[in-house]
Design a protein around this motif. Structure first.
Motif, mmCIF file in Angstrom:
data_model
loop_
_atom_site.group_PDB
_atom_site.id
_atom_site.type_symbol
_atom_site.label_atom_id
_atom_site.label_comp_id
_atom_site.label_asym_id
_atom_site.label_seq_id
_atom_site.Cartn_x
_atom_site.Cartn_y
_atom_site.Cartn_z
ATOM 1 N N THR A 169 0.847 -1.190 0.000
ATOM 2 C CA THR A 169 0.000 0.000 0.000
ATOM 3 C C THR A 169 0.885 1.243 0.000
ATOM 4 O O THR A 169 1.691 1.440 0.913
ATOM 5 C CB THR A 169 -0.920 0.013 1.228
ATOM 6 O OG1 THR A 169 -1.747 -1.155 1.197
ATOM 7 C CG2 THR A 169 -1.802 1.249 1.238
ATOM 8 N N THR A 272 -9.543 5.857 -3.904
ATOM 9 C CA THR A 272 -8.218 5.940 -3.286
ATOM 10 C C THR A 272 -7.683 7.357 -3.079
ATOM 11 O O THR A 272 -6.927 7.589 -2.128
ATOM 12 C CB THR A 272 -7.193 5.151 -4.128
ATOM 13 O OG1 THR A 272 -7.182 5.669 -5.465
ATOM 14 C CG2 THR A 272 -7.554 3.668 -4.174
ATOM 15 N N GLU A 377 -5.030 2.589 -1.027
ATOM 16 C CA GLU A 377 -6.100 2.022 -0.214
ATOM 17 C C GLU A 377 -7.068 3.121 0.188
ATOM 18 O O GLU A 377 -6.653 4.221 0.566
ATOM 19 C CB GLU A 377 -5.502 1.355 1.032
ATOM 20 C CG GLU A 377 -6.496 0.574 1.878
ATOM 21 C CD GLU A 377 -7.197 -0.507 1.080
ATOM 22 O OE1 GLU A 377 -8.370 -0.283 0.686
ATOM 23 O OE2 GLU A 377 -6.599 -1.571 0.840
ATOM 24 N N GLY A 378 -8.361 2.822 0.105
ATOM 25 C CA GLY A 378 -9.365 3.835 0.430
ATOM 26 C C GLY A 378 -9.596 4.020 1.904
ATOM 27 O O GLY A 378 -10.156 5.025 2.331
#
Length: 440
Positions: A169, A272, A377-378
């Motif tokens: 990430t 994101t 990554e959200g």
């Protein structure tokens, strides 16, 4: 989830269970400590001495607190009774991220059993992540002398876009959580008497939210947008090229439903790097089974605003309050506040040494047979940004097992066991292979 004013002792019980397991693994050179200072959540601290002449320090992080159980678990599954089906371990918090402490210890134990080398390693397992890691800065200061300045920090609380390769990430969105309260009268009245004269508070709330969100597109006010760095845009393009519609298809849409955008790249960037609003709770609305024809005095909505990785969450919280409270419709009482507001900054990964990039690639090829992937990554891991500021030269490996349909925070959460094993092997490979290579 940790709620300080209503504790039941389960966090301590879970922490001591994990600590007992760690102490039973006979890892050489390990010292462990279970800490719960007054008014704080528990923490497991472990230090494993280097078994070679390495001067480096690697910190491994995880958490053992969990989200509430939620509803909607499939028949035969529950939040509290572990079940293995089709190579997946179902239950609340196994993937988010109860596995982290076990994987970290097994990664180091494996190195020792194979007669390989590892640097000094620190394991930190907190019990406050789901409440914003409010106690973690305190514990980092408390153990500052033992921790020193890490060369690498490995966080195992993130996700993966498939179960076929090692995913890193490189960015995380921040989050702002607070309550929007709209009040128009002092007590409820008969809807036949008041409607048409007294405005409905739910409609007022909709009007207020329109100030920050385009109801037709979901686009958030320009004050919360940022420019996406070129390297992250290029990573996004590569992810879309590799996975295509899988990025969207992993979500459990009802038949015929569509995503926010037909363009997969735009949908991925929405998830994101762009701010998004979610109403995650409400007060003042009775269940439909007992709701009468009453014009309610107030509506309270709990708002969760995911903010871009590089946007300061405190500034976002303050600006959000300004926008929501100014010029209220019908001069209603509109407040955006709660006794315990929550905000956490996002994360945009710093540059990695080429030696670490090479180790990551080699690990993915060795254990997955495919090259490593890099994703945005959200979700949020607020403490990562804090540590990035505290340790500006530290390199970050942010990874995890939250892949397609693993459903952290929702029902039917699962840990993909084979993927978890391969991820653990990758972490072990990086720790051992990086000896005397990862210090700046």
């Amino acid at each position: 989830m940790c709620i300080r004013d209503r504790t039941n002792g389960l966090l301590e019980k879970a922490g001591r269970h994990i600590l007992d397991w760690i102490n039973g693994q006979q890892v050489k050179g390990i010292k462990t400590e279970f800490v719960q200072d007054e008014g704080r959540t528990p923490l497991i601290f472990a230090e494993i001495a280097a078994n070679c002449d390495s001067k480096e320090t690697i910190v491994l992080y995880g958490h053992f607190d969990k989200q509430p159980h939620f509803v909607g678990w499939h028949e035969g599954l529950s939040a509290t009774e572990p079940v293995i089906r089709d190579g997946k371990l179902y239950g609340r918090g196994g993937a988010d991220d109860g596995y982290a402490g076990y994987s970290s210890i097994l990664a180091i134990k494996t190195i020792q059993e194979l007669g390989l080398h590892h640097p000094r390693c620190i394991l930190l397992l907190e019990a406050d992540e789901e409440s914003g890691s409010q106690d973690l800065p305190y514990y980092f200061d408390r153990f500052a002398a033992q921790i020193g300045t890490p060369d690498v920090l490995i966080c195992l609380d993130s996700g993966a876009l498939n179960y076929e390769q090692f995913w890193l990430t490189t960015s995380l969105r921040g989050v702002v959580v607070n309550n929007l309260r709209v009040k128009i009268i002092n007590e409820g009245v008969h809807s036949g008497d008041g409607s048409g004269l007294v405005p409905d508070t739910f409609r007022i709330a909709r009007q207020v939210l329109n100030k920050i969100e385009d109801v037709n597109t979901g686009r958030i006010h320009d004050d919360f947008q940022v420019n996406i760095p070129a390297i992250r845009y290029a990573e996004a393009c590569k992810v879309v090229e590799f996975l295509g519609s899988e990025i969207v298809d992993k979500f459990p849409f009802v038949k015929g439903a569509k995503a926010t955008s037909d363009n997969v790249l735009e949908a991925y960037l929405n998830r994101t790097w762009r701010p998004q609003l979610t109403v995650v709770g409400a007060d003042g609305l009775p269940p439909t089974s007992i709701a009468g024809n009453v014009l309610r005095p107030e509506t309270v909505l709990k708002l969760s605003l995911r903010v871009p990785p590089t946007l300061d969450s405190t500034q976002a919280q303050n600006r959000l309050k300004e926008l929501l409270e100014e010029n209220p419709p019908y001069n209603a009482e509109v407040t955006y506040e709660t006794p315990k507001p929550m905000c956490g900054n996002g994360f945009n990964a710093p540059e990695m040494k080429q030696e670490l990039v090479d180790l990551i690639e080699q690990s993915s090829l060795e254990f997955f047979g495919k090259p490593a992937g890099y994703l945005g990554e959200g979700g949020s891991i607020p403490f990562i940004n804090m540590l990035g500021q505290k340790f500006p030269k530290t390199q970050f490996i942010v990874a995890g097992v939250l892949g397609p349909n693993s459903n952290a925070h929702g029902p039917n959460e699962f840990l993909h066991l084979d993927f978890c094993k391969k991820l653990t092997c990758c972490i072990s490979r990086i720790i051992s292979g990086g000896v005397n290579k990862l210090a700046w």
